[in-house]
Design an enzyme around this catalytic site. Sequence first.
Site, short mmCIF file in Angstrom:
data_model
loop_
_atom_site.label_atom_id
_atom_site.label_comp_id
_atom_site.label_asym_id
_atom_site.label_seq_id
_atom_site.Cartn_x
_atom_site.Cartn_y
_atom_site.Cartn_z
N LYS A 38 0.84 -1.20 0.00
CA LYS A 38 0.00 0.00 0.00
C LYS A 38 0.88 1.25 0.00
CE LYS A 38 -0.47 -0.14 5.05
NZ LYS A 38 -1.41 -0.20 6.18
N TYR A 255 14.88 29.88 9.74
CA TYR A 255 13.67 30.54 10.23
C TYR A 255 13.62 30.51 11.75
CZ TYR A 255 11.39 30.82 5.65
OH TYR A 255 11.05 31.14 4.35
#
Length: 369
Positions: A38, A255
């Site tokens: 999956k 940041y």
Amino acid sequence: MSEEAAGLRLTIDLAALAGNWRRLAGLVRPAECAAVVKADAYGTGIAAAGPALAAAGARTFFVALPEEGAALRRALKRSAAPDAPIYVLNGFFPQAAPLYGENRLFPVLGHPGELEQWTAWQGREEAALHVDTGMNRLGFSEGEVESLARSGGPGKGVNLLISHLACADEPEHPINAEQLRRFAVAKALLKLPRASLANSAGIHMGADFRHDLVRPGIALYGGASHPQAVSDPVVTAEARILQVRGGHIGETVGYGACETLKRTSRIAILSVGYADGYLRAAGSSDAASGALVCIDGHLAPLLGRVSMDLIAADVTDIPDGLAAPGRWAELFGHNVDIDAVARHAGTIAYELLTGLSRRAHRRYVRAGD
């Protein structure tokens, strides 16, 4: 995306993938070892991973969604197992019924209403029945199992009973024994031909958990699943070095100015970020260290936050010339453990693998390459 134009490069070792499956298959005999593919085979690419697993010997597959099953069937058509059963873990989608028929997809039925919908569908294939043994997720409840047994069982075509372990990665957790007990009760009541309980971690819980079929996922792709598990890395993720710059004591990086340089430093800027699936929480700050990267065999810690497209690494201790624009830094693979990176990000290897960006360049390594 071409390698020349990519900031992130993924090397997917299909020989290692096949080797991981063969190791597990040998461990669980006489039970059958399936393959869970999956989420695009955990980010490795279902079109390549499916046939590689079939060549290794896998003869039963599990996906989450019918569209994934259709993609896998296309991939298997010229493989060693073109007609291998493909089970859809998320069940039966009535509106997509033709997709199940055209691709011989077997739904894993999780509640009475779904069983009724599947039974009413004409031209149906085989199916599995999911019983809930303690996850409180998908699956027939204990009462629903008892009611189904009294009514004569799920009917023709349902040939596999499954459940899912909640805490198999914690071998001593008491819920493991309780789930095993509940599964045994459901198995005795419903009397289906085959049963499957063990996921990657459950395989290592012993023969009582393996039943007829085991369903490894993360263990196939190189992630840790259990303290006793052995799994070779399948995915090596590397980021392009864009620039190497100098930084001075007291300056900050990235940041939020959340990491302050404590020495005169060389800083490598790498072309990867959270838009590529490299998680923001893996970054570093003055309060906590972040993940590592590896450049030509030398480890380097991250500096500051992970941003959308860039990260910074402290390459001060790496010999001159090894960290240079145009070269590649390993984010995880053979030198940087993917589970260690995941722990720094407060998550698990599953999330890192399945979140890898489509803008990465992918290259496949096969046996003999």
